[in-house]
Scaffold this motif. Structure first.
Motif, mmCIF file in Angstrom:
data_model
loop_
_atom_site.group_PDB
_atom_site.id
_atom_site.type_symbol
_atom_site.label_atom_id
_atom_site.label_comp_id
_atom_site.label_asym_id
_atom_site.label_seq_id
_atom_site.Cartn_x
_atom_site.Cartn_y
_atom_site.Cartn_z
ATOM 1 N N TRP A 32 0.848 -1.188 0.000
ATOM 2 C CA TRP A 32 0.000 0.000 0.000
ATOM 3 C C TRP A 32 0.889 1.245 0.000
ATOM 4 O O TRP A 32 1.097 1.873 1.037
ATOM 5 C CB TRP A 32 -0.915 0.007 1.221
ATOM 6 N N PRO A 33 1.428 1.636 -1.140
ATOM 7 C CA PRO A 33 2.374 2.767 -1.174
ATOM 8 C C PRO A 33 1.746 4.093 -0.798
ATOM 9 O O PRO A 33 2.416 4.962 -0.251
ATOM 10 C CB PRO A 33 2.870 2.769 -2.618
ATOM 11 N N ARG A 34 0.447 4.281 -1.080
ATOM 12 C CA ARG A 34 -0.238 5.511 -0.698
ATOM 13 C C ARG A 34 -1.702 5.215 -0.397
ATOM 14 O O ARG A 34 -2.311 4.331 -1.027
ATOM 15 C CB ARG A 34 -0.158 6.573 -1.806
ATOM 16 N N VAL A 35 -2.247 5.951 0.565
ATOM 17 C CA VAL A 35 -3.664 5.804 0.909
ATOM 18 C C VAL A 35 -4.341 7.176 0.892
ATOM 19 O O VAL A 35 -5.275 7.428 1.646
ATOM 20 C CB VAL A 35 -3.838 5.123 2.281
ATOM 21 N N THR A 36 -3.883 8.047 0.024
ATOM 22 C CA THR A 36 -4.413 9.403 -0.073
ATOM 23 C C THR A 36 -5.913 9.385 -0.367
ATOM 24 O O THR A 36 -6.358 8.727 -1.313
ATOM 25 C CB THR A 36 -3.690 10.191 -1.166
ATOM 26 N N LEU A 50 0.141 1.918 11.513
ATOM 27 C CA LEU A 50 -0.733 2.959 10.970
ATOM 28 C C LEU A 50 -0.026 4.300 10.831
ATOM 29 O O LEU A 50 -0.429 5.141 10.017
ATOM 30 C CB LEU A 50 -1.980 3.118 11.849
ATOM 31 N N ASP A 51 1.017 4.510 11.623
ATOM 32 C CA ASP A 51 1.794 5.757 11.496
ATOM 33 C C ASP A 51 2.352 5.940 10.085
ATOM 34 O O ASP A 51 2.625 7.070 9.662
ATOM 35 C CB ASP A 51 2.946 5.767 12.504
ATOM 36 N N LEU A 52 2.523 4.825 9.364
ATOM 37 C CA LEU A 52 3.067 4.894 8.010
ATOM 38 C C LEU A 52 2.188 5.731 7.087
ATOM 39 O O LEU A 52 2.682 6.290 6.105
ATOM 40 C CB LEU A 52 3.195 3.477 7.427
ATOM 41 N N PRO A 58 -4.805 10.889 4.235
ATOM 42 C CA PRO A 58 -5.966 10.015 4.101
ATOM 43 C C PRO A 58 -7.230 10.733 4.559
ATOM 44 O O PRO A 58 -7.176 11.760 5.246
ATOM 45 C CB PRO A 58 -5.635 8.848 5.033
ATOM 46 N N GLU A 59 -8.371 10.178 4.180
ATOM 47 C CA GLU A 59 -9.639 10.731 4.659
ATOM 48 C C GLU A 59 -9.702 10.644 6.177
ATOM 49 O O GLU A 59 -10.097 11.575 6.863
ATOM 50 C CB GLU A 59 -10.801 9.962 4.032
ATOM 51 N N ARG A 60 -9.325 9.495 6.719
ATOM 52 C CA ARG A 60 -9.216 9.298 8.163
ATOM 53 C C ARG A 60 -8.471 8.001 8.419
ATOM 54 O O ARG A 60 -8.429 7.102 7.566
ATOM 55 C CB ARG A 60 -10.593 9.246 8.833
ATOM 56 N N VAL A 61 -7.890 7.888 9.616
ATOM 57 C CA VAL A 61 -7.214 6.674 10.051
ATOM 58 C C VAL A 61 -7.619 6.420 11.492
ATOM 59 O O VAL A 61 -7.452 7.295 12.356
ATOM 60 C CB VAL A 61 -5.676 6.796 9.955
ATOM 61 N N ILE A 62 -8.161 5.237 11.776
ATOM 62 C CA ILE A 62 -8.555 4.884 13.131
ATOM 63 C C ILE A 62 -8.112 3.456 13.413
ATOM 64 O O ILE A 62 -7.849 2.674 12.493
ATOM 65 C CB ILE A 62 -10.076 5.006 13.338
ATOM 66 N N ASN A 63 -8.039 3.122 14.695
ATOM 67 C CA ASN A 63 -7.711 1.758 15.100
ATOM 68 C C ASN A 63 -8.775 1.268 16.073
ATOM 69 O O ASN A 63 -9.170 1.986 16.996
ATOM 70 C CB ASN A 63 -6.344 1.681 15.772
ATOM 71 N N ILE A 64 -9.253 0.055 15.852
ATOM 72 C CA ILE A 64 -10.198 -0.578 16.766
ATOM 73 C C ILE A 64 -9.562 -1.852 17.305
ATOM 74 O O ILE A 64 -9.176 -2.735 16.534
ATOM 75 C CB ILE A 64 -11.536 -0.893 16.071
ATOM 76 N N SER A 65 -9.462 -1.933 18.619
ATOM 77 C CA SER A 65 -8.899 -3.103 19.279
ATOM 78 C C SER A 65 -10.019 -3.989 19.786
ATOM 79 O O SER A 65 -11.046 -3.486 20.271
ATOM 80 C CB SER A 65 -8.010 -2.678 20.449
ATOM 81 N N PRO A 66 -9.868 -5.317 19.715
ATOM 82 C CA PRO A 66 -10.890 -6.221 20.245
ATOM 83 C C PRO A 66 -11.072 -6.019 21.738
ATOM 84 O O PRO A 66 -10.107 -5.725 22.467
ATOM 85 C CB PRO A 66 -10.325 -7.614 19.937
ATOM 86 N N ALA A 67 -12.292 -6.197 22.210
ATOM 87 C CA ALA A 67 -12.591 -5.973 23.624
ATOM 88 C C ALA A 67 -11.748 -6.872 24.524
ATOM 89 O O ALA A 67 -11.326 -6.460 25.603
ATOM 90 C CB ALA A 67 -14.081 -6.209 23.870
#
Length: 254
Positions: A32-36, A50-52, A58-67
């Motif tokens: 995934w060279p770019r996610v613009t 995700l820092d990459l 990008p439009e947005r970047v979020i992380n969801i961790s399992p409960a």
């Protein structure tokens, strides 16, 4: 069983974890060279990678961790604030077709409800959306040691992972391997074997990365609950007399 978020955080804070993040991150960036302009979701413990994407606009970047895994704040910069949340991986708090890319790290190999989780990922992906799974390679040297997160859970061979994704409405597109020496060999050896390993024995990398595309022509596989099933009356020939059949034919005529 999911790895505890504290153990994951401590691993990536170590020298070995930092080297792992650089090598795995380099393979992710190749795929995934770019996610613009894309909406990117990290599922599991994807924050070290995700820092990459943060400089790609990008439009947005979020992380969801399992409960069951737990979560800690992820703040790539002060302007955006915390971008990490805790949720059930089988019930993502996201709208249908709201995500372009899903990066799955430290989640697939430990998932207790794989089918439900992948079905949720399919639901939130936009048409043409892609996922990138990062899992322990069954034939690699990292599965024999529990020193790293890649030594836990169920490892996958290439064929097993391809079958799993196809069975859940994804089409595998590309794959890469990384981490070709055992974790106990040391960081210098790990770095030194990366280029030769990719050329000489690619299938023996400790980590397998596989990209797959959402198959938009497949059904979503949802089965209605008993409460929503509508039963239709059935009339059999054995219980219908000749007179009743004649009456039924007359009522059907226009």
């Amino acid at each position: 069983m999911h790895l505890d978020v504290v153990r994951l955080r401590d691993f990536y804070a170590s020298r070995l974890g930092a080297a792992t993040a650089r090598l795995v991150g380099a393979r992710i960036r190749e795929m995934w060279p770019r996610v613009t302009g894309f909406a990117v979701l990290g599922l599991g413990y994807a924050t070290p990678y995700l820092d990459l994407f943060m400089d790609d606009r990008p439009e947005r970047v979020i992380n969801i961790s399992p409960a069951a895994q737990g979560v800690h704040p992820w703040t790539p910069d002060s302007a955006r604030g915390n971008l990490s949340a805790l949720a059930r991986e089988t019930l993502l708090p996201l709208a249908d077709e709201s995500i372009d890319r899903v990066l799955m790290v430290h989640v697939l190999e430990t998932a207790e409800e794989t089918r439900a989780m992948l079905r949720e990922v399919w639901r939130v992906l936009r048409p043409g959306g892609r996922i990138l799974t990062v899992v322990p390679n069954r034939t690699g040297p990292w599965t024999i040691s529990d020193r790293t997160p890649f030594g836990h859970g169920q490892p996958f061979s290439r064929g097993q992972l391809e079958t799993l994704l196809r069975d859940h409405m994804f089409t595998p597109a590309s794959r890469k391997y990384t981490l070709f020496s055992p974790p106990r060999a040391g960081i210098r050896t790990l770095r030194a074997t990366e280029q030769p390993g990719r050329k000489l024995w690619p299938g023996l990398g400790g980590v397998l990365l596989m990209e797959a595309e959402k198959r938009i022509y497949a059904s979503n596989g949802l089965i209605p609950s008993r409460a929503k099933l509508h039963r239709l009356p059935v009339v059999t020939r054995k219980t219908t007399s000749p007179a009743a059949q004649s009456s039924l034919r007359r009522t059907k005529r226009p």
